[in-house]
Design a protein around this motif. Structure first.
Motif, mmCIF file in Angstrom:
data_model
loop_
_atom_site.group_PDB
_atom_site.id
_atom_site.type_symbol
_atom_site.label_atom_id
_atom_site.label_comp_id
_atom_site.label_asym_id
_atom_site.label_seq_id
_atom_site.Cartn_x
_atom_site.Cartn_y
_atom_site.Cartn_z
ATOM 1 N N TYR A 167 0.556 -1.234 0.022
ATOM 2 C CA TYR A 167 -0.037 -0.233 0.009
ATOM 3 C C TYR A 167 0.794 1.293 -0.069
ATOM 4 O O TYR A 167 0.651 2.174 -0.625
ATOM 5 C CB TYR A 167 -0.906 -0.090 1.233
ATOM 6 N N TRP A 168 1.952 1.369 0.558
ATOM 7 C CA TRP A 168 3.134 2.342 0.694
ATOM 8 C C TRP A 168 3.548 2.500 -0.705
ATOM 9 O O TRP A 168 3.825 3.739 -1.134
ATOM 10 C CB TRP A 168 3.879 2.214 1.838
ATOM 11 N N THR A 169 3.844 1.424 -1.449
ATOM 12 C CA THR A 169 4.449 1.409 -2.768
ATOM 13 C C THR A 169 3.393 2.358 -3.564
ATOM 14 O O THR A 169 3.429 3.038 -4.355
ATOM 15 C CB THR A 169 4.706 0.195 -3.359
ATOM 16 N N GLY A 170 2.120 1.836 -3.177
ATOM 17 C CA GLY A 170 0.869 2.614 -4.306
ATOM 18 C C GLY A 170 0.758 4.045 -3.946
ATOM 19 O O GLY A 170 0.663 4.980 -4.591
ATOM 20 N N HIS A 171 0.955 4.500 -2.454
ATOM 21 C CA HIS A 171 0.845 5.956 -2.264
ATOM 22 C C HIS A 171 1.966 6.580 -2.922
ATOM 23 O O HIS A 171 1.839 8.014 -3.456
ATOM 24 C CB HIS A 171 1.082 5.918 -0.626
ATOM 25 N N LEU A 172 3.211 5.985 -2.912
ATOM 26 C CA LEU A 172 4.475 6.629 -3.562
ATOM 27 C C LEU A 172 4.215 6.774 -5.118
ATOM 28 O O LEU A 172 4.362 7.866 -5.637
ATOM 29 C CB LEU A 172 5.604 5.749 -3.385
ATOM 30 N N ARG A 173 3.723 5.960 -5.554
ATOM 31 C CA ARG A 173 3.255 5.857 -7.000
ATOM 32 C C ARG A 173 2.303 7.025 -7.268
ATOM 33 O O ARG A 173 2.240 7.711 -8.604
ATOM 34 C CB ARG A 173 3.098 4.519 -7.743
ATOM 35 N N SER A 174 1.427 6.987 -6.580
ATOM 36 C CA SER A 174 0.048 8.017 -6.786
ATOM 37 C C SER A 174 0.964 9.463 -6.628
ATOM 38 O O SER A 174 0.187 10.364 -7.347
ATOM 39 C CB SER A 174 -0.606 7.661 -5.565
ATOM 40 N N ILE A 175 1.603 9.641 -5.701
ATOM 41 C CA ILE A 175 2.384 10.892 -5.652
ATOM 42 C C ILE A 175 3.085 11.344 -6.814
ATOM 43 O O ILE A 175 2.826 12.403 -7.290
ATOM 44 C CB ILE A 175 3.167 11.114 -4.280
ATOM 45 N N LEU A 176 4.008 10.349 -7.384
ATOM 46 C CA LEU A 176 4.591 10.496 -8.555
ATOM 47 C C LEU A 176 3.747 10.771 -9.752
ATOM 48 O O LEU A 176 4.187 11.666 -10.586
ATOM 49 C CB LEU A 176 5.559 9.240 -8.736
#
Length: 267
Positions: A167-176
């Protein structure tokens, strides 16, 4: 870490380093203005023709690679980068196929990644000052499809997420993805303006967009560390018998969770 886990890191490292070299070469040959120089036209009177900054010297990415010798390196970087984008896109598709089973979003993600690679090849091999129409067609294909690729992969990351780390990977990719969207929009809006300052801002936004997209590709190393021979067998089996594979998607998803955890532990 398995060899495939290195590929997503190699792409941004190779491309960003290569583009920095192209920028440095163009700057040393007085083909562009320094990024920190905002004094267009006025600098021509103060420093002489050798450091003259005009509208033709704005450090857009395409301008950095439009004249030899840096144009040769620009074409090489774009061509090799396109090949790596194709390879990363295929591996990402295979990994998601193993985890989620057949998915329309995954297929669209693969298609947009490959179309982006085709556009990037055109951008690198048709310089803007010599083949403007083809260059802009390539840019018009590569930039929007890369933005769509980021969006689709962010959605797929959340669909695949089972653990807190995912989920944290998803958050990072959403920010990018959000940063990429705004920099792409601002780059296009400022590029068509007549103001030297706004076009300079467009160049900075364009560089930020490209770096942001490359960093996004680098985040795939989290999952690619878990890619194994079974991943390619799943891809081969799905291409031969997609209907029978649907019934086994749940088993593949369970195996993917375990392999992903092992990949993160190895990383």
């Amino acid at each position: 870490m398995p060899a495939w886990g290195i590929l997503p890191v190699t792409l941004p490292a190779f491309t960003i380093t290569g583009m920095w070299i192209v920028y440095a070469m163009a700057l040393s040959n007085n083909h562009i203005c320094p990024v920190h120089n905002w004094s267009y036209n006025q600098s021509c009177d103060m420093d002489g023709p050798s450091s003259c900054c005009t509208l033709d010297h704005i450090p857009l990415v395409s301008k950095c690679g439009t004249l030899p010798p840096e144009s040769c390196f620009f074409s090489l970087i774009c061509s090799l980068g396109s090949f790596m984008v194709i390879l990363v896109g295929l591996l990402r598709y295979a990994h998601l196929l193993e985890c989620l089973g057949p998915s329309l979003l995954n297929t669209l993600g693969l298609a947009t990644g490959w179309v982006c690679a085709a556009g990037l090849t055109m951008v690198g091999n048709f310089q803007v000052d010599h083949a403007k129409v083809l260059h802009y067609i390539g840019a018009g294909v590569a930039f929007p499809t890369s933005m769509l690729f980021l969006l689709l992969q962010s959605i797929l990351t959340y669909r695949m997420a089972k653990t807190r780390g995912q989920y944290w990977t998803g958050h990072l990719r959403s920010i990018l993805t959000t940063v990429a969207f705004f920099t792409l929009v601002f780059s296009g809006v400022f590029f068509i303006q007549e103001s030297f300052v706004l076009q300079h801002v467009a160049a900075l936004c364009e560089w930020m967009f490209i770096i942001d997209v490359l960093v996004f590709y680098g985040t795939f190393t989290f999952e690619f560390g878990a890619i194994s021979t079974d991943t390619f067998l799943v891809l081969l089996k799905a291409s031969r018998a997609p209907k029978s594979y649907k019934g086994e998607s749940s088993l593949s998803s369970t195996a993917c969770i375990h392999s992903h955890v092992e990949g993160l532990a190895m990383a």
